[in-house]
Design an enzyme around this catalytic site. Sequence first.
Site, PDB file in Angstrom:
ATOM      1  N   LYS A  41      17.214  74.815  24.277  1.00 49.99           N
ATOM      2  CA  LYS A  41      15.881  74.518  23.804  1.00 49.99           C
ATOM      3  C   LYS A  41      15.607  73.023  23.671  1.00 49.99           C
ATOM      4  CE  LYS A  41      16.650  78.194  20.754  1.00 49.99           C
ATOM      5  NZ  LYS A  41      16.788  78.614  19.372  1.00 49.99           N
ATOM      6  N   ASP A 101      26.662  64.797  24.903  1.00 51.42           N
ATOM      7  CA  ASP A 101      27.611  64.621  23.817  1.00 51.42           C
ATOM      8  C   ASP A 101      29.009  64.727  24.438  1.00 51.42           C
ATOM      9  OD1 ASP A 101      27.944  64.576  20.822  1.00 51.42           O
ATOM     10  OD2 ASP A 101      28.818  66.542  21.156  1.00 51.42           O
ATOM     11  N   LYS A 129      25.687  59.926  23.963  1.00 51.51           N
ATOM     12  CA  LYS A 129      26.666  59.680  22.901  1.00 51.51           C
ATOM     13  C   LYS A 129      28.023  59.521  23.572  1.00 51.51           C
ATOM     14  CE  LYS A 129      25.881  62.424  19.123  1.00 51.51           C
ATOM     15  NZ  LYS A 129      26.191  63.601  18.254  1.00 51.51           N
ATOM     16  N   PHE A 150      25.220  62.551  13.964  1.00 49.33           N
ATOM     17  CA  PHE A 150      24.461  63.742  14.311  1.00 49.33           C
ATOM     18  C   PHE A 150      22.963  63.437  14.242  1.00 49.33           C
ATOM     19  CE2 PHE A 150      22.931  68.091  14.341  1.00 49.33           C
ATOM     20  CZ  PHE A 150      23.711  68.584  15.380  1.00 49.33           C
ATOM     21  N   ASP A 157      18.134  69.908  17.112  1.00 53.66           N
ATOM     22  CA  ASP A 157      18.122  70.638  15.848  1.00 53.66           C
ATOM     23  C   ASP A 157      19.403  70.448  15.054  1.00 53.66           C
ATOM     24  OD1 ASP A 157      19.760  72.234  17.718  1.00 53.66           O
ATOM     25  OD2 ASP A 157      19.847  73.661  16.043  1.00 53.66           O
ATOM     26  N   ARG A 163      13.547  70.370  15.102  1.00 57.05           N
ATOM     27  CA  ARG A 163      13.242  70.135  16.523  1.00 57.05           C
ATOM     28  C   ARG A 163      11.856  69.535  16.733  1.00 57.05           C
ATOM     29  NH1 ARG A 163      17.116  72.706  19.746  1.00 57.05           N
ATOM     30  NH2 ARG A 163      17.874  74.707  18.993  1.00 57.05           N
TER      31      ARG A 163
HETATM   32  P1  IMP Z   1      27.493  68.615  25.076  1.00 57.74           P
HETATM   33  O1  IMP Z   1      28.606  68.486  24.078  1.00 57.74           O
HETATM   34  O2  IMP Z   1      27.281  67.336  25.860  1.00 57.74           O
HETATM   35  O3  IMP Z   1      27.679  69.807  25.941  1.00 57.74           O
HETATM   36  O4  IMP Z   1      26.168  68.826  24.247  1.00 57.74           O
HETATM   37  C1  IMP Z   1      25.853  70.113  23.887  1.00 57.74           C
HETATM   38  C2  IMP Z   1      24.564  70.241  23.183  1.00 57.74           C
HETATM   39  O5  IMP Z   1      24.827  69.990  21.823  1.00 57.74           O
HETATM   40  C3  IMP Z   1      23.410  69.307  23.537  1.00 57.74           C
HETATM   41  O6  IMP Z   1      22.656  69.768  24.633  1.00 57.74           O
HETATM   42  C4  IMP Z   1      22.605  69.394  22.271  1.00 57.74           C
HETATM   43  O7  IMP Z   1      21.778  70.539  22.269  1.00 57.74           O
HETATM   44  C5  IMP Z   1      23.682  69.546  21.218  1.00 57.74           C
HETATM   45  N1  IMP Z   1      23.969  68.262  20.565  1.00 57.74           N
HETATM   46  C6  IMP Z   1      24.894  67.349  20.878  1.00 57.74           C
HETATM   47  N2  IMP Z   1      24.852  66.298  20.050  1.00 57.74           N
HETATM   48  C7  IMP Z   1      23.846  66.582  19.184  1.00 57.74           C
HETATM   49  C8  IMP Z   1      23.275  65.863  18.079  1.00 57.74           C
HETATM   50  O8  IMP Z   1      23.656  64.743  17.708  1.00 57.74           O
HETATM   51  N3  IMP Z   1      22.251  66.494  17.436  1.00 57.74           N
HETATM   52  C9  IMP Z   1      21.765  67.718  17.822  1.00 57.74           C
HETATM   53  N4  IMP Z   1      22.257  68.401  18.835  1.00 57.74           N
HETATM   54  C10 IMP Z   1      23.287  67.832  19.516  1.00 57.74           C
HETATM   55 MG    MG Z   2      21.621  72.659  18.765  1.00 55.12          MG
END
Ligand code: IMP
Ligand code: MG
Length: 174
Positions: A41, A101, A129, A150, A157, A163
């Site tokens: 989302k 992330d 990040k 975060f 969210d 959001r």
């Molecule tokens: P990934 O770890 O790069 O796969 O990120 C996974 C998902 O985690 C992202 O698409 C976001 O939806 C969520 N996410 C990662 N970091 C944050 C944050 O700092 N705040 C909110 N959601 C996050």
């Molecule tokens: Mg999330």
Amino acid sequence: MYQELQPLFDETSIQGKVKELADRISRDYAGTEIVIICVLKAAALFSADLARLLGIPSRIVFVSASSYGNSAVSTGEVVIKNDIEVDISGKHVLIVDTIADSGRTLAVLADHYGKRGPKTLKTAVLLNKQARRTVDVRLDYVGFEVPDLFIVGYGLDYAETYRNLPYLAVIKTG
Ligand code: IMP
Ligand code: MG
């Protein structure tokens, strides 16, 4: 302003950055068409703002991806739901997410869609990040580099809340 939130980027800075990215993307793809894959989302807001600033013909399609769970810490398993229904073979495809992330979500999606024969496949994120990266993934368009905190707002969210904020903020998750 919520007491537990510390402002990170205000609405004006976000919109300025989105415009900058849209201009770059429009230049890079000039004379072609793209398919934007919006990663729900979180990317609903970012991709909507980005798409309306693009100067090239674009389709927008949606996929739901979640790192399992409802907490501030991802469990690492990426689940894809409601996959896109358009044929992307021979198309220029741009996967759009709000934040990278660990990088797992984009890595999984790039692999997933890369197998369908797109002409090109690129990724765009508003926030990177980098300190949290555990998976090697190529980010073609990055808005802001952000610290290992975060972040909520502008689609992001914490337990499904915040959001809708038009700005980005750091939340104390205790
Ligand atoms: P990934 O770890 O790069 O796969 O990120 C996974 C998902 O985690 C992202 O698409 C976001 O939806 C969520 N996410 C990662 N970091 C944050 C944050 O700092 N705040 C909110 N959601 C996050
Ligand atoms: Mg999330």
